[in-house]
Design an enzyme around this catalytic site. Structure first.
Site, PDB file in Angstrom:
ATOM      1  N   HIS A   1      69.829 -45.608 -32.560  1.00 41.07           N
ATOM      2  CA  HIS A   1      71.233 -44.656 -32.487  1.00 41.07           C
ATOM      3  C   HIS A   1      71.228 -43.805 -31.423  1.00 41.07           C
ATOM      4  O   HIS A   1      72.044 -43.577 -30.580  1.00 41.07           O
ATOM      5  CB  HIS A   1      71.245 -44.121 -33.883  1.00 41.07           C
ATOM      6  N   GLU A   2      69.832 -42.944 -31.262  1.00 38.98           N
ATOM      7  CA  GLU A   2      69.702 -42.051 -30.194  1.00 38.98           C
ATOM      8  C   GLU A   2      69.644 -42.562 -28.715  1.00 38.98           C
ATOM      9  O   GLU A   2      70.219 -42.092 -27.850  1.00 38.98           O
ATOM     10  CB  GLU A   2      68.539 -41.295 -30.547  1.00 38.98           C
TER      11      GLU A   2
END
Length: 422
Positions: free
Chosen positions: A278-279
């Protein structure tokens, strides 16, 4: 001015009563929409009764504090202006030195100290509240250290703001906001560049991941995303909180993906990899640059509107407030009040844009990891650790949430395969 302040306090009291009544008596986030009961987004499926009770209690209190504090700032600035504190700070600074640069520094110091004194009890209550619910783990000493770091950083930025803005107002009068915005562009980029290496380390210790086996898995994931390995860091947050988090920060060679050690301690490797993916999405999809561009666009419009309101307000009330003109440093609380109100008004737009970016990162992460089970369990653990509402009231979502609600995120993940097939 006394009648004006009485009216302001009366309105704020009525507003506070409405807010408290709404969240205590009307708003109910415990009821899920039809069709979600028993799903991955249903908190009763992954929270026990005690956790559910604490979540609803803590969320209500946090919402009340947020909706009371936002207009409290406006009341505070109005009081400083109406009572004459701002003029006194200006007069004190002018009595000490004739150098305009130092006058600004002295004025901002007194304003900052006064603000710190007024806000300290409120900040302390929030700290104790978070600690009583097991979110904050900071000792009072650590918390106070962060408070003083906040004070001096805020003071430094406010001094720079005051010196630059009022110099531009003095020189360009009606067009000052354009030049202020132009200067803010490289300044914003500079702050984004130095934040990971100068500002963030003032609060916490950052270091490469200690778990070498997990590090190898993350490096493989980063390689798939074509992300340099040195962009992955671990930060010591367990001494301050039990909450879980990860984020991407910085730009260029200073950009880095950061994992809280609480996240590493409470999530398994598969769940951590989803969080990392996600990051990484923020890095790959250039979300930082998109966010910066959106901020600069909003600030351009906001500064224009703020300049017009400031000019009107000083013409209309300047004589009563003993403000000599818009180039008088005593008008700074008025400018801060205007900016604060405009920021609040546009927050639904910026929050919606942020939620869009976060959902895009969720999509990227599930496509990269293809591990729906880990993604769902990771978000559920994050919800428990932060005592976060799964389905907050709509007004809370619009004004507070820069991420999709857990109801939206968990529902998306649970139905991911179906959507892909369709």
């Amino acid at each position: 001015m006394k009648k004006f302040l009485k009216g302001v306090f009366l309105l704020y009291g009525i507003y506070a009563a409405i807010v408290i009544s709404y969240f205590l008596l009307i708003a109910d986030s415990s009821n899920l929409p039809n069709g979600y009961q028993g799903s991955a987004a249903d908190p009763t499926t992954f929270m026990n009764d005690r956790q559910l009770e604490l979540t609803y209690e803590y969320s209500k209190i946090r919402h009340i504090i947020f909706f009371l504090l936002t207009p409290f700032d406006w009341v505070f600035f109005l009081t400083i202006l109406a009572v004459g504190f701002s003029v006194r700070f200006r007069n004190w600074s002018e009595s000490v030195t004739k150098i305009s640069l130092f006058q600004k520094g002295i004025y901002v110091f007194w304003l900052s100290v006064f603000t710190f004194i007024i806000m300290f009890p409120i900040d302390y209550i929030s700290y104790q509240l978070s600690k009583s619910y097991g979110i904050t783990t900071s000792t009072f000493v650590i918390w106070m250290k962060d408070q003083f770091i906040d004070f001096w950083l805020d003071y430094l930025f406010m001094v720079v703001l005051a010196i630059v803005v009022y110099a531009l107002i003095k020189k360009y009068n009606k067009r000052w906001w354009i030049y202020a915005w132009v200067i803010s562009v490289p300044f914003t980029v500079f702050l984004m560049f130095v934040q990971p290496v100068i500002i963030d380390p003032l609060y916490n210790d950052f270091y490469p991941l200690k778990d070498k086996e997990l590090e190898e898995k993350i490096l493989n994931l980063a390689s798939k995303a074509d992300i340099p390995a040195e962009h992955v860091y671990e930060v010591n947050m367990s001494e301050k909180t039990n909450a879980l988090n990860a984020y991407v920060t910085g730009i260029g060679s200073n950009s880095r993906i950061v994992l809280w050690d609480t996240t590493l301690n409470k999530l398994n490797d598969s769940e951590v990899l989803f969080v990392m993916a996600h990051e990484m999405a923020h890095y790959v999809k250039k979300h930082i640059y998109m966010g910066m561009a959106a901020y600069l666009l909003i600030s351009f419009i906001g500064l224009f509107i703020a300049s017009k309101i400031l000019e009107w307000a000083v013409k209309r009330f300047g004589q009563r407030l003993l403000i000599k003109g818009i180039n008088d440093i005593a008008s700074l609380p008025l400018l801060l009040l205007i900016i604060s109100m405009l920021t609040f008004i546009q927050s639904p737009i910026s929050n919606a844009f942020s939620r869009y970016l976060e959902h895009s990162a969720d999509e990227y992460a599930i496509e990269m990891t293809n591990d729906k089970t880990a993604a769902i369990s990771g978000f559920q653990k994050l919800t428990i650790a932060g005592l976060s509402e799964v389905n907050p009231p709509a007004i809370v979502k619009w004004l507070r949430y820069g991420h999709p609600t857990m109801l939206e995120r968990l529902n998306f993940l649970e139905n991911y395969d179906v959507k892909q097939t369709n």
